[in-house]
Design a protein around this motif. Structure first.
Motif, PDB file in Angstrom:
ATOM      1  N   GLU A 274     -73.337-105.504  57.771  1.00 21.72           N
ATOM      2  CA  GLU A 274     -74.475-104.628  57.528  1.00 21.72           C
ATOM      3  C   GLU A 274     -74.965-104.022  58.840  1.00 21.72           C
ATOM      4  O   GLU A 274     -74.488-104.392  59.910  1.00 21.72           O
TER       5      GLU A 274
ATOM      6  N   TYR B 149     -72.128-116.030  53.603  1.00 25.20           N
ATOM      7  CA  TYR B 149     -72.554-114.641  53.797  1.00 25.20           C
ATOM      8  C   TYR B 149     -71.532-113.662  53.216  1.00 25.20           C
ATOM      9  O   TYR B 149     -71.892-112.702  52.535  1.00 25.20           O
TER      10      TYR B 149
ATOM     11  N   SER C 101     -71.944-113.490  49.593  1.00 29.90           N
ATOM     12  CA  SER C 101     -73.099-112.681  49.185  1.00 29.90           C
ATOM     13  C   SER C 101     -72.809-111.196  49.318  1.00 29.90           C
ATOM     14  O   SER C 101     -73.168-110.398  48.452  1.00 29.90           O
ATOM     15  N   LEU C 102     -72.148-110.842  50.422  1.00 25.22           N
ATOM     16  CA  LEU C 102     -71.836-109.430  50.663  1.00 25.22           C
ATOM     17  C   LEU C 102     -70.939-108.894  49.542  1.00 25.22           C
ATOM     18  O   LEU C 102     -71.143-107.796  49.036  1.00 25.22           O
TER      19      LEU C 102
ATOM     20  N   ALA D 139     -72.812-108.476  46.315  1.00 25.73           N
ATOM     21  CA  ALA D 139     -73.788-107.385  46.327  1.00 25.73           C
ATOM     22  C   ALA D 139     -73.159-106.052  45.954  1.00 25.73           C
ATOM     23  O   ALA D 139     -73.859-105.067  45.779  1.00 25.73           O
ATOM     24  N   MET D 140     -71.839-106.000  45.854  1.00 28.64           N
ATOM     25  CA  MET D 140     -71.189-104.745  45.444  1.00 28.64           C
ATOM     26  C   MET D 140     -71.598-104.434  44.011  1.00 28.64           C
ATOM     27  O   MET D 140     -71.544-105.310  43.152  1.00 28.64           O
TER      28      MET D 140
ATOM     29  N   LEU E 224     -78.785-112.204  47.700  1.00 27.45           N
ATOM     30  CA  LEU E 224     -79.621-112.598  48.833  1.00 27.45           C
ATOM     31  C   LEU E 224     -80.995-111.974  48.685  1.00 27.45           C
ATOM     32  O   LEU E 224     -81.129-110.890  48.131  1.00 27.45           O
TER      33      LEU E 224
END
Lengths: 326, 350
Positions: free
Chosen positions: B66, B263, B266-267, B270-271, B285
């Motif tokens: 990010e 992490y 989570s990334l 998040a898509m 998150l």
């Protein structure tokens, strides 16, 4: 049949100046009460112009608007003065892409939300501030009592967008316009804001028009999708119809370009070329020069609008063509 | 245009095929920022902190993360646009600042930036822009080279050579930037969000072009992007950064099917879902990424991690293979049985 919250009929928007741009060409669109629609398109497709026209934000001297826009029974294009002020914010409000630019840096976020409530609801400052606090809670800002007294620069990008949403919803508008509200945010923050908007829409029951260039975002927030190209809607349907059964060659190309299920390293079925300059009003299919299915008649006249059911439409001569083999 | 013609000036392969084209060890870059009304109080942004990785010859390494995670700073350090504070950059076996000069490095490593307009000189024609670097480096026939490359990236030289950057579209400008990078006959091209500003339909065209050029000229890419779909499509391996550190590196298929670091997981979650019948229900998150000024102690992700324990606050996890000899590496106490984390070595994700 429930009455439409938004009813746009044959809208045309043309900008004049150093060069003429036909930004919106014969656009017709309806949104029912409590519905969420995504306007999907690339830069220059006219999606943001449509939102700005709905809120009457376009510069009056350089823009020529004709057609009809009715929002909740109000004829938007004839509004002026006090009525226009009341319409903006009370009936319709907007969330922008860059919350850092949309908020005033010299007032606390609480004051900014309260100001809008005082203006529209005619209440006292303390009452407006308690509405502001309530709104910050509803957009799930941690420790809202403290945040109320923060200035925009003290908040992160995700927090600012939450404040922007709180501000937009403080007067309980019937229609929320969202112009790429998550594009500037990081992935893990974007999904939070999308789900927040989805929840708030259920809670408040307002209609939402959500402008985005990202199909994934449209799928997350909207029930319906209208695909725009060169200032026109080329395809409209429920989100399921658009994703699972796209009919317009442009929609299919956009879905392929999302790379969601592209085989790694395989050649992409890219749409060739670039969108047309809009300096003349389209008198043929605007997508034809880039279209793999184009025929001479596509360049000769505007495509017919094929409508298999009430709110499903495709502006293409090949609405039933089989999906191309890659 | 034959392949050998364009590649005539490519630097010789010094290290042989087994030598990684690029080795980065413990790269560090801190930026001082002045705070307070009188600019007295000094804080430090730990933009890149202890980053190590290798890029093999001919592979594409994708870097994701990010904003503020240090991916662009890493890119700028790699081509010497920023001076590193610490660490080593070894290009084909030669150490930058030691046996390798910056000038030589820039023959071999070129970069394409996100903003296609800002990265071109508005007063130079397209042809002059592409030929500029080759001329400065004293390569033969810079203009002929530029015209050939324009042809190759899909810009007819007769139509475009004498135009200026503002006269062409964003997609065309990014093709110019790619041609300019290739004019130096580089072996490694760093693409920093090179397709992110383009519309989706144009992005697909440029990705096809990049894939063709890689094959044709035997290029190695470092591809930086925030778009996981794009990175997956083009990369062989993916490196994930968080607040200036590498948290996971793995071959694309491995990381796509099982992310080791919370992490990374989570990334990926998040898509946005592409399935209207199966939309995302919970954000993976809460909150924004912390400020890289004064990052959290120990594991920098512990403030947002649902598996966080005391050891995560106290001890910095090191990047190590998940199993001995594996090329899937993660920096997380969960994957280190000796770390003291109560769930170490267990499958914590469902």
């Amino acid at each position: 049949m429930t009455e439409n919250l938004v009813d746009i009929r044959n809208l045309n928007v043309r900008f004049s100046g150093a060069r003429t741009v036909h930004a919106i060409n014969d656009l017709t669109l309806t949104l029912k009460q409590g519905e969420t629609m995504a306007l999907l398109g690339e830069s220059g497709s006219g999606k943001s112009v449509t939102l700005k026209t709905l809120l009457r934000l376009l510069p009056p001297k350089r823009s020529h608007i004709d057609g009809n826009i009715v929002v909740n029974g109000v004829d938007v294009l004839t509004l002026s003065g006090k009525k226009l002020q009341a319409y903006r914010g009370e009936e319709v409000s907007m969330v922008f892409q860059e919350p850092g630019l949309a908020l005033d840096p010299v007032y606390t976020v609480g004051d900014q939300i309260a100001e809008s409530v005082m203006r529209h609801k005619g209440v006292r400052k303390d009452e407006a501030l308690s509405t502001a606090l309530d709104m910050l809670r509803r957009v799930r800002i941690p420790s809202p009592e403290r945040r109320l007294h923060n200035y925009p620069h003290e908040l992160s990008g995700g927090m600012l967008q939450r404040v922007m949403i709180a501000l937009a919803l403080a007067c309980r508008p019937r229609l929320l316009l969202a112009d790429e509200p998550t594009t500037a945010l990081d992935a893990t923050v974007q999904i939070q804001i999308l789900l927040l908007l989805r929840d708030l829409q259920k809670e408040f029951g307002m209609g939402v028009i959500f402008v985005t260039h990202d199909i994934g975002v449209a799928v997350e927030v909207s029930e319906r999708i209208a695909v725009m190209y060169a200032g026109q809607i080329v395809e409209e349907g429920t989100t399921r119809e658009i994703i699972k059964d796209p009919r317009h060659p442009y929609t299919r190309g956009l879905l392929a370009a999302n790379l969601h299920d592209a085989a790694r390293g395989a050649r992409l079925n890219a749409i060739p070329g670039a969108p047309p300059p809009l300096d003349t009003r389209p008198d043929a299919c605007s997508f034809a020069p880039r279209c793999p299915l184009a025929e001479p008649q596509c360049l000769a006249a505007l495509p017919p609008v094929h409508s298999p059911n009430d709110r499903r439409r495709v502006a293409c001569i090949h609405p039933n063509a089989p999906i191309l083999a890659e | 245009m034959s392949k050998t013609e364009t590649l005539a000036d490519t630097q010789p392969d010094k290290g042989g095929p087994a030598q990684p084209l690029l080795i980065v060890r413990n790269l560090q870059k801190y930026f001082p920022v002045r705070g307070g009304i009188f600019g007295g109080k000094k804080a430090v942004v730990q933009a890149v902190d202890g980053v190590s990785f290798e890029v093999k010859k001919g592979e594409t390494l994708g870097i994701v993360g990010e904003s503020g995670c240090g991916k662009s700073t890493t890119a700028r350090l790699l081509i010497g646009l920023l001076d590193k504070d610490k660490g080593e950059i070894i290009y084909d076996g030669q150490d930058l600042g030691g046996t390798l000069s910056l000038r030589e490095l820039r023959r071999g490593v070129q970069m394409v930036f996100q903003d296609s307009y800002a990265s071109l000189n508005p007063r130079l024609t397209i042809e002059a822009s592409i030929a500029f670097g080759a001329r400065i480096q004293g390569l033969s026939d810079p203009v002929g080279r530029a015209r050939k490359l324009m042809e190759r990236v899909g810009l007819a030289p007769d139509r475009f050579a004498q135009r200026y950057p503002h006269e062409v579209s964003g997609g065309q400008r990014q093709r110019i930037n790619i041609a300019r990078a290739l004019a130096m006959s580089p072996r490694l091209v760093v693409l920093d969000e090179a397709v992110s500003a383009l519309d989706k339909s144009v992005e697909a065209q440029v990705l096809n072009l990049l894939a063709d050029l890689r094959r044709e000229f035997g290029l190695t890419y470092i591809f930086i992007s925030h778009d996981l779909n794009v990175v997956r499509y083009i990369s062989d391996r993916i490196l994930v950064m968080y607040l200036g550190e590498v948290v996971e590196i793995a071959p694309v298929d491995d990381i796509w099917t099982s992310q080791a670091h919370p992490y990374t997981r989570s990334l990926f979650s998040a898509m946005p879902s592409m399935d209207p019948d199966n939309r995302t229900k919970e954000p993976p998150l809460a909150g924004d990424p912390p400020n890289p000024i004064n990052p959290p102690s120990g594991c920098r992700f512990h403030t947002r991690c649902r598996f966080s324990e005391d050891v995560c606050k106290a001890k910095v996890p090191l990047l190590h293979p998940l199993t001995a000899g594996s090329d899937h590496l993660a920096a997380c106490h969960l994957h280190d049985i000796s770390s003291g984390h109560s769930k170490a070595g267990k499958d914590v994700f469902e």
